[in-house]
Design an enzyme around this catalytic site. Structure first.
Site, mmCIF file in Angstrom:
data_model
loop_
_atom_site.group_PDB
_atom_site.id
_atom_site.type_symbol
_atom_site.label_atom_id
_atom_site.label_comp_id
_atom_site.label_asym_id
_atom_site.label_seq_id
_atom_site.Cartn_x
_atom_site.Cartn_y
_atom_site.Cartn_z
ATOM 1 N N LEU A 65 0.866 -1.172 0.000
ATOM 2 C CA LEU A 65 0.000 0.000 0.000
ATOM 3 C C LEU A 65 0.907 1.227 0.000
ATOM 4 C CD1 LEU A 65 -2.669 -0.918 2.744
ATOM 5 C CD2 LEU A 65 -2.949 -1.044 0.263
ATOM 6 N N ASP A 66 0.471 2.287 -0.643
ATOM 7 C CA ASP A 66 1.243 3.524 -0.614
ATOM 8 C C ASP A 66 1.393 4.012 0.824
ATOM 9 O OD1 ASP A 66 1.307 3.461 -3.375
ATOM 10 O OD2 ASP A 66 -0.440 4.764 -3.592
ATOM 11 N N LYS A 67 2.426 4.778 1.064
ATOM 12 C CA LYS A 67 2.713 5.283 2.404
ATOM 13 C C LYS A 67 1.471 5.871 3.072
ATOM 14 C CE LYS A 67 5.288 8.929 4.804
ATOM 15 N NZ LYS A 67 6.249 10.057 4.660
#
Length: 315
Positions: A137-139
């Site tokens: 997942l993106d940050k």
């Protein structure tokens, strides 16, 4: 530290004419095909006592041996970082990742990541690729992720992802009011001018996102997005591509949008929400050991929930 791997077997007669790497992946299913290919290229796979090649065609009946060292993932330090563990057993762990937590270490960002935390929580993950992380997942995206705790589980989950059979559903708050759901089927690759961004490009990899409307507001829509593929920034790129960028997205959302006639409360809420409004709410897959379909669902974190309450109040 490393672990010595010794495997042996016989190529089935019915496999005659097939590529060696395909047959090895079936014979030694505990290990991924890519790992077996790597060992073959390194000379660690013998066919009738002779070094084999990845694309070699088998005859059937050959004796096969694998002698290799399973190295721990190097250069990533274990760190005591608190994680929200939704579920765990001997094979898998399901994490509810908070926004702001980076998944993998990278140049200039070697510490404070999910991978660092996992290695502290379970040191045995050092012998599983990327400490068992099979998707990311993106940050600044929150929500559910699965971690493989064994090589068997890693191989199974990677295979399910490649077969597009892992169920992943997200909540996203987007600008504009959508009248109906739909599907975005558009390839994604590196932006031709900005290498830090992704974009819809003809030369990109296939990417498919299905979205449906959950709630409509005065100037926004809450949508559920189901992924078929898992390209970098896929939902963010696809929704921006159809002119419905995610609220708070610093990369694909453009300038801050304040709806006409917005209350001071809504104005402040939008100004202070400084990440993409994206949450991985549901995750489903076939358990590597039991073979049963398992699933989990978590509600969005407080900042997302508060933003939704403010948007609802205005609508």
């Amino acid at each position: 530290m490393s672990e010595t791997i010794y495997l042996n077997g016989t190529i089935p007669e019915q496999a005659a004419g097939r590529r060696l790497d395909q047959v090895l992946a079936e014979l030694f299913s505990r290990y991924s095909r890519s790992r077996l290919q790597q060992w073959t290229k390194q000379g660690h796979v013998l066919l009738d006592g002779k070094p084999a090649t990845v694309r070699q065609r088998v005859l059937g009946g050959e004796a096969v041996e694998v002698r290799a060292e399973l190295q721990e993932e190097g250069a990533v330090e274990a760190e005591n970082i608190e994680l929200d563990i939704v579920y765990q057993d001997e094979q898998v762990m399901v994490i509810n990742k908070p926004a702001g937590l980076v998944v993998h270490p990278a140049a200039g960002n070697r510490a404070g990541t999910l991978q660092n935390a996992l290695l502290y929580l379970d040191p045995a993950l050092a012998t599983v690729p990327r400490a068992g992380i099979v998707h990311r997942l993106d940050k600044d995206t929150s929500g559910l992720m699965v971690v493989a705790r064994t090589l068997e589980a890693h191989t199974s989950l990677v295979g399910q992802l490649q077969a597009r059979s892992v169920g992943r559903e997200y909540l996203a708050l987007v600008h504009t009011v959508l009248t109906a759901g739909g599907t975005v089927d558009a390839p994604i690759g590196r932006h031709p001018k900005d290498r830090l961004r992704m974009a819809v490009v003809e030369s990109g990899k296939p990417a498919v996102s299905h979205y449906r409307v959950l709630e409509r507001f005065t100037a926004h829509t809450l949508v559920q997005v189901r992924l078929e593929t898992g390209r970098t920034h896929q939902i963010r790129v696809h929704m921006a591509h159809i002119h419905c960028p995610l609220v708070g997205d610093p990369v694909y959302g453009g300038r801050l949008r304040i709806p006409r006639g917005a209350s001071e409360r809504l104005r402040e809420a939008l100004q202070h929400f400084r990440r993409q409004a994206l949450h991985a709410r549901r995750l489903a897959f076939v358990h590597p050991q039991s073979g049963e379909t398992v699933s989990w669902e978590v509600e969005p974190p407080e900042d997302f929930a508060v933003l939704l309450d403010v948007v609802r109040a205005k609508s």
